[in-house]
Design a protein around this motif. Sequence first.
Motif, PDB file in Angstrom:
ATOM      1  N   ILE A 160      37.205  52.429  77.428  1.00 61.44           N
ATOM      2  CA  ILE A 160      36.519  53.727  77.459  1.00 61.44           C
ATOM      3  C   ILE A 160      35.057  53.443  77.183  1.00 61.44           C
ATOM      4  N   MET A 161      34.197  53.871  78.081  1.00 65.14           N
ATOM      5  CA  MET A 161      32.776  53.558  77.950  1.00 65.14           C
ATOM      6  C   MET A 161      31.964  54.847  77.847  1.00 65.14           C
ATOM      7  N   LEU A 162      31.060  54.891  76.879  1.00 67.13           N
ATOM      8  CA  LEU A 162      30.163  56.025  76.750  1.00 67.13           C
ATOM      9  C   LEU A 162      29.146  55.975  77.883  1.00 67.13           C
ATOM     10  N   ALA A 163      29.148  57.000  78.722  1.00 74.41           N
ATOM     11  CA  ALA A 163      28.223  57.053  79.855  1.00 74.41           C
ATOM     12  C   ALA A 163      26.965  57.835  79.512  1.00 74.41           C
ATOM     13  N   GLU A 164      27.107  58.842  78.649  1.00 67.62           N
ATOM     14  CA  GLU A 164      25.948  59.671  78.301  1.00 67.62           C
ATOM     15  C   GLU A 164      26.201  60.368  76.974  1.00 67.62           C
ATOM     16  N   ARG A 165      25.242  60.258  76.065  1.00 72.56           N
ATOM     17  CA  ARG A 165      25.331  60.927  74.766  1.00 72.56           C
ATOM     18  C   ARG A 165      24.616  62.272  74.844  1.00 72.56           C
ATOM     19  N   ASP A 166      25.288  63.319  74.376  1.00 70.04           N
ATOM     20  CA  ASP A 166      24.649  64.630  74.384  1.00 70.04           C
ATOM     21  C   ASP A 166      23.443  64.626  73.439  1.00 70.04           C
ATOM     22  N   PRO A 167      22.310  65.151  73.868  1.00 72.57           N
ATOM     23  CA  PRO A 167      21.096  65.061  73.046  1.00 72.57           C
ATOM     24  C   PRO A 167      21.174  65.825  71.729  1.00 72.57           C
ATOM     25  N   ALA A 168      22.023  66.842  71.651  1.00 68.40           N
ATOM     26  CA  ALA A 168      22.118  67.626  70.410  1.00 68.40           C
ATOM     27  C   ALA A 168      22.810  66.850  69.292  1.00 68.40           C
ATOM     28  N   ARG A 169      23.630  65.867  69.642  1.00 66.39           N
ATOM     29  CA  ARG A 169      24.307  65.003  68.660  1.00 66.39           C
ATOM     30  C   ARG A 169      25.101  65.809  67.623  1.00 66.39           C
ATOM     31  N   LEU A 170      25.845  66.795  68.083  1.00 64.04           N
ATOM     32  CA  LEU A 170      26.673  67.603  67.188  1.00 64.04           C
ATOM     33  C   LEU A 170      28.127  67.159  67.375  1.00 64.04           C
ATOM     34  N   THR A 171      28.711  66.601  66.327  1.00 60.53           N
ATOM     35  CA  THR A 171      30.031  65.992  66.476  1.00 60.53           C
ATOM     36  C   THR A 171      31.135  67.043  66.541  1.00 60.53           C
TER      37      THR A 171
END
Length: 214
Positions: A160-171
């Motif tokens: 499983i590869m992270l393709a894009e992190r959401d900019p808000a960074r809210l878990t």
Amino acid sequence: MMLLSVNFGRLRTIAANGRQYQTGIYKSAQMGQVWLGQLGAQGDAQADLNVHGGPHRAVYCYAQENYNYWAAQLGRRDFRYGQFGENLTTLGILESRVCIGDIYRIGGALIQVSQPRVPCYKLADKMGIEGFAKTFLAANRPGFYARVLQEGRVEAGEPIMLAERDPARLTVTQVNAALYLDQSDRATARRAMRLAALSPGWRASFEKLLSASA
């Protein structure tokens, strides 16, 4: 990060605790490649489409690390993949680090995290533990639903590869806590409501929460 198992199941009719209902929570591991479409894993079924399924809740993911937690908490070693009704059993992709809006590649598919999972009595009935839905919620290990941005085949054992992190960074755990565990955290609720990737149902719940406290 790795995909450990792909799970799905047909509808079953269950009679428990004075209720009779249909459910798709009884899922089992599948061998080989499975097609992930915009409405979920091919061959999977959901009974109540008000709270499961649809494009914003196409697949439910739950982590092996959470299996280990519940095994220790409950003193059980009888769990099999799909125990918590998840479509994808994962390793190394925890709610405390995964953010709403994050995009992951698994095999030929791209999925986007859309909301935490809300437990109900069907999970408690399957676990055989009265009130387990509340215990599950309080632990803040909800797993997460995802929409399928790119359809494709997936198979157990794939990375499983992270393709894009959401900019808000809210878990996922922050969002879950703000709606169910600490409703006094208005700042997080406001941030969550503005998340473009948050499912419409959760956004409406935050809108209701904030309007009630205005």
